[in-house]
Motif scaffolding. Structure first.
Motif, PDB file in Angstrom:
ATOM      1  N   ASN A 112       0.818  -1.199   0.000  1.00  0.00           N
ATOM      2  CA  ASN A 112       0.000   0.000   0.000  1.00  0.00           C
ATOM      3  C   ASN A 112       0.853   1.250   0.000  1.00  0.00           C
ATOM      4  O   ASN A 112       0.623   2.189  -0.760  1.00  0.00           O
ATOM      5  CB  ASN A 112      -0.876   0.014   1.251  1.00  0.00           C
ATOM      6  CG  ASN A 112      -2.325  -0.164   0.870  1.00  0.00           C
ATOM      7  OD1 ASN A 112      -2.830   0.564   0.025  1.00  0.00           O
ATOM      8  ND2 ASN A 112      -2.972  -1.137   1.474  1.00  0.00           N
ATOM      9  N   LEU A 113       1.816   1.219   0.889  1.00  0.00           N
ATOM     10  CA  LEU A 113       2.709   2.351   1.042  1.00  0.00           C
ATOM     11  C   LEU A 113       3.426   2.650  -0.263  1.00  0.00           C
ATOM     12  O   LEU A 113       3.504   3.792  -0.715  1.00  0.00           O
ATOM     13  CB  LEU A 113       3.744   2.022   2.115  1.00  0.00           C
ATOM     14  CG  LEU A 113       4.466   3.227   2.654  1.00  0.00           C
ATOM     15  CD1 LEU A 113       3.633   3.853   3.770  1.00  0.00           C
ATOM     16  CD2 LEU A 113       5.831   2.845   3.175  1.00  0.00           C
ATOM     17  N   ARG A 115       2.635   1.834  -3.225  1.00  0.00           N
ATOM     18  CA  ARG A 115       1.701   2.330  -4.211  1.00  0.00           C
ATOM     19  C   ARG A 115       1.464   3.814  -3.984  1.00  0.00           C
ATOM     20  O   ARG A 115       1.471   4.623  -4.908  1.00  0.00           O
ATOM     21  CB  ARG A 115       0.385   1.576  -4.101  1.00  0.00           C
ATOM     22  CG  ARG A 115      -0.358   1.457  -5.395  1.00  0.00           C
ATOM     23  CD  ARG A 115      -1.415   0.401  -5.274  1.00  0.00           C
ATOM     24  NE  ARG A 115      -2.647   0.927  -4.740  1.00  0.00           N
ATOM     25  CZ  ARG A 115      -3.468   1.726  -5.440  1.00  0.00           C
ATOM     26  NH1 ARG A 115      -3.152   2.085  -6.658  1.00  0.00           N
ATOM     27  NH2 ARG A 115      -4.580   2.149  -4.910  1.00  0.00           N
ATOM     28  N   ALA A 116       1.276   4.148  -2.736  1.00  0.00           N
ATOM     29  CA  ALA A 116       1.057   5.549  -2.394  1.00  0.00           C
ATOM     30  C   ALA A 116       2.249   6.402  -2.807  1.00  0.00           C
ATOM     31  O   ALA A 116       2.098   7.534  -3.237  1.00  0.00           O
ATOM     32  CB  ALA A 116       0.809   5.685  -0.901  1.00  0.00           C
ATOM     33  N   LYS A 117       3.411   5.833  -2.682  1.00  0.00           N
ATOM     34  CA  LYS A 117       4.619   6.581  -3.026  1.00  0.00           C
ATOM     35  C   LYS A 117       4.822   6.643  -4.530  1.00  0.00           C
ATOM     36  O   LYS A 117       5.874   7.051  -4.995  1.00  0.00           O
ATOM     37  CB  LYS A 117       5.841   5.914  -2.379  1.00  0.00           C
ATOM     38  CG  LYS A 117       5.903   6.068  -0.877  1.00  0.00           C
ATOM     39  CD  LYS A 117       6.489   7.394  -0.478  1.00  0.00           C
ATOM     40  CE  LYS A 117       6.444   7.546   1.045  1.00  0.00           C
ATOM     41  NZ  LYS A 117       6.781   8.902   1.464  1.00  0.00           N
ATOM     42  N   GLN A 118       3.846   6.155  -5.266  1.00  0.00           N
ATOM     43  CA  GLN A 118       3.880   6.283  -6.719  1.00  0.00           C
ATOM     44  C   GLN A 118       4.961   5.474  -7.393  1.00  0.00           C
ATOM     45  O   GLN A 118       5.496   5.901  -8.421  1.00  0.00           O
ATOM     46  CB  GLN A 118       4.067   7.750  -7.107  1.00  0.00           C
ATOM     47  CG  GLN A 118       3.147   8.719  -6.434  1.00  0.00           C
ATOM     48  CD  GLN A 118       1.700   8.485  -6.768  1.00  0.00           C
ATOM     49  OE1 GLN A 118       0.938   8.095  -5.906  1.00  0.00           O
ATOM     50  NE2 GLN A 118       1.335   8.666  -8.008  1.00  0.00           N
TER      51      GLN A 118
END
Lengths: 337, 337
Positions: A112-113, A115-118
């Motif tokens: 998730n992380l 992904r969040a960090k692009q």
DNA sequence: CTGAAAGCGCTAACAA
DNA sequence: TTGTTAGCGCTTTCAG
């Protein structure tokens, strides 16, 4: 604090528009040589560095690849990581590393992380693949490859070596050296796919050689040194003295050897020990460890290459890259015949 | 590819303005409970994750800390890294890792790269500090700490242990055990500050005990296993058989031990060997390595904590954090008296 | 307490 | 070939 200089400053200083500056730094569009030079000049003078954040925001490319690993300090992981890094650097990607401590919960969080960090892609090292995670990644639409021993059943990009075949071969090799009573110490827990595959390999080798399977010779544990030590100690304490022990991880194997030493036996004269992975210490330790060598560095490199291809939209013929393993016969296994 | 959902979508779905959404995710300003709940609801449903890039762009905080290391696969570095990571995670920072292979050129490149990536601070592990780099970092205005053995002369934030004192103590310890002819194998090259400090410690201990210094007992090398092996082998091949060898790195020390084994001598009965660092393998190897223990994990943790304080603008009383070392007496050194 | 609007630094149409 | 402009997704004044 220094005032950070931006594309605007450069544009002003060079007396051009910011788009022109953008064009020269990316050389995305033709720019008159003269102007180009002037801009370059200003850039050099000011020491301007484009802000990748801003750039990423618009291009949606972060040049970041997420790598999730069970444990950085595991030498096994470390060697794979080297391969991953090398290739990443080669293609100008940076790596965002996430340590999960083999915790499934944490694994999902990391994903998730990242992904969040692009991140643009993901390489995941995980002994045991979880349906949920695979699903998660697939839903995210992110290019991803897995380095795993248990990826067979998923329709995903994987690099691995055949776990079952390797286990079979090493067991068979041990038997070939005249050992019959072979303890099998796994670096995986009970009821995992990994365990099942390994056990299958072990049992098959036994069966092929007409040796009866003895459950009391089987142990489950983890990859680290202490786990190997403990498991072997338990065996010995229980009065079970095998002729050989096959431990499915090098660090754990060394732990096992030390347990044997501490119990007053010799390796390999009294008990032979074989490991798995051929990590650096396998050669540093004495007796040098007989083990299954896997091309760790290559596995990392191949996995990384695959995600990059995926990111670039290139086609990959084969979803499963299975790399070769081989038995490395060193000093910790004796020939009893 | 999934369409990524943004703050706008959330706002629309919740029937509020984007600023309100922003407020609830950061709870930066009071928001009516009812509305807050509604927004939270939508966020949960949509699985919305704020884009950190966009956020960083405006806040100028990347939540990234750059860590530059000489070599990730070095176990020494690895253990420091664990401390660094733990603290980073605790304070919600991510780490951008850069491997320099101890190359000064590459070190500068890494620094540049990290700066470009908008890291908020830097932790640098480097055996030998270079004036240029220190200057570079200072010019950049980035909060930075160094983990080094040779940082004394710079007016910068450092965590270290006293290299010279530790070398002195271990040498003295060896002498105390009745050894006189002590080979000194350094894991650093000739003419470095590191070497000078270490040699000073070694010589001082000799002098204190009225033992004459013998240059033929000194070797220079690197931190890895092979280097230790080679250096010891050269000594032995040259017919120099010391009573003890002090190797300033554990992996190299193990290399040295193996060289001794291969030459047909015993450790510690014939030759005692002491290491430096107390890395994991120091306890895994047999004989267990007598070594200088440094609080590696803590060093990483402290360094990271320092940069975070620096970033937050907190005052730090002492620029130099010198952590304690201690002699760990295990099995590889025998008492000759 | 909430919304409108400006702007972080950059790229990418779109015009000129 | 160059400049103008509209965003990328978000935070943060500033009004209301």
């Amino acid at each position: 604090m220094k005032k950070t200089i931006t594309i605007k400053d450069v544009a002003k200083l060079a007396g051009v528009s910011i788009s022109t500056v953008s064009r020269v730094i990316n050389d995305s569009k033709p720019v008159t040589d003269e102007i180009k030079e002037r801009v370059l000049e200003v850039i050099k003078e000011t020491g301007y560095i484009p802000n990748p954040l801003a750039r990423s925001l618009v291009t949606k490319k972060s040049q970041l690849i997420g790598v999730v690993v069970p444990e950085v300090s595991d030498t096994f992981v470390n060697e794979i990581l080297n391969g991953i890094e090398e290739v990443a650097k080669m293609y100008d990607y940076d790596i965002l590393l996430s340590n999960t401590y083999s915790d499934k919960e944490q694994e999902l969080k990391s994903l998730n992380l990242l992904r969040a960090k692009q991140v643009e892609g993901i390489v995941m090292i995980s002994w045991i693949l979880d349906e949920k995670h695979v699903e998660f990644i697939q839903n995210s639409g992110l290019p991803a490859t897995y380095i795993s021993k248990t990826a067979r059943d998923f329709d995903i990009y994987t690099v691995s070596t055949s776990n079952e075949a390797a286990t079979f071969d090493m067991t068979d090799h041990l038997i070939g050296k005249g050992h019959k009573k072979i303890a099998f110490i796994m670096t995986s827990k009970h009821e995992t796919i990994l365990e099942m595959e390994r056990l299958a390999g072990y049992k098959d080798a036994l069966a092929k050689n007409n040796i009866e399977y003895d459950p009391s010779l089987i142990k489950y544990g983890e990859t680290h040194y202490e786990s190997g030590y403990e498991n072997m100690k338990e065996l010995l304490d229980a009065g079970i003295i095998p002729e050989a022990a096959f431990v499915t991880g090098d660090e754990a194997a060394i732990g096992a050897i030390n347990a044997i030493f501490d119990a007053g036996y010799r390796v390999p004269e009294d008990i032979s020990v074989a490991g798995f992975n051929d990590v650096k210490i396998a050669q540093m330790y004495r007796p040098k460890l007989t083990t299954v060598s896997q091309p760790l560095y290559d596995m990392g490199a191949v996995a990384m290459r695959m995600v990059i291809k995926l990111i670039d939209g290139e086609k990959i013929e084969e979803k499963k890259a299975e790399l070769p393993y081989k038995i490395v016969d060193r000093e910790s296994v004796i020939d009893r015949k």
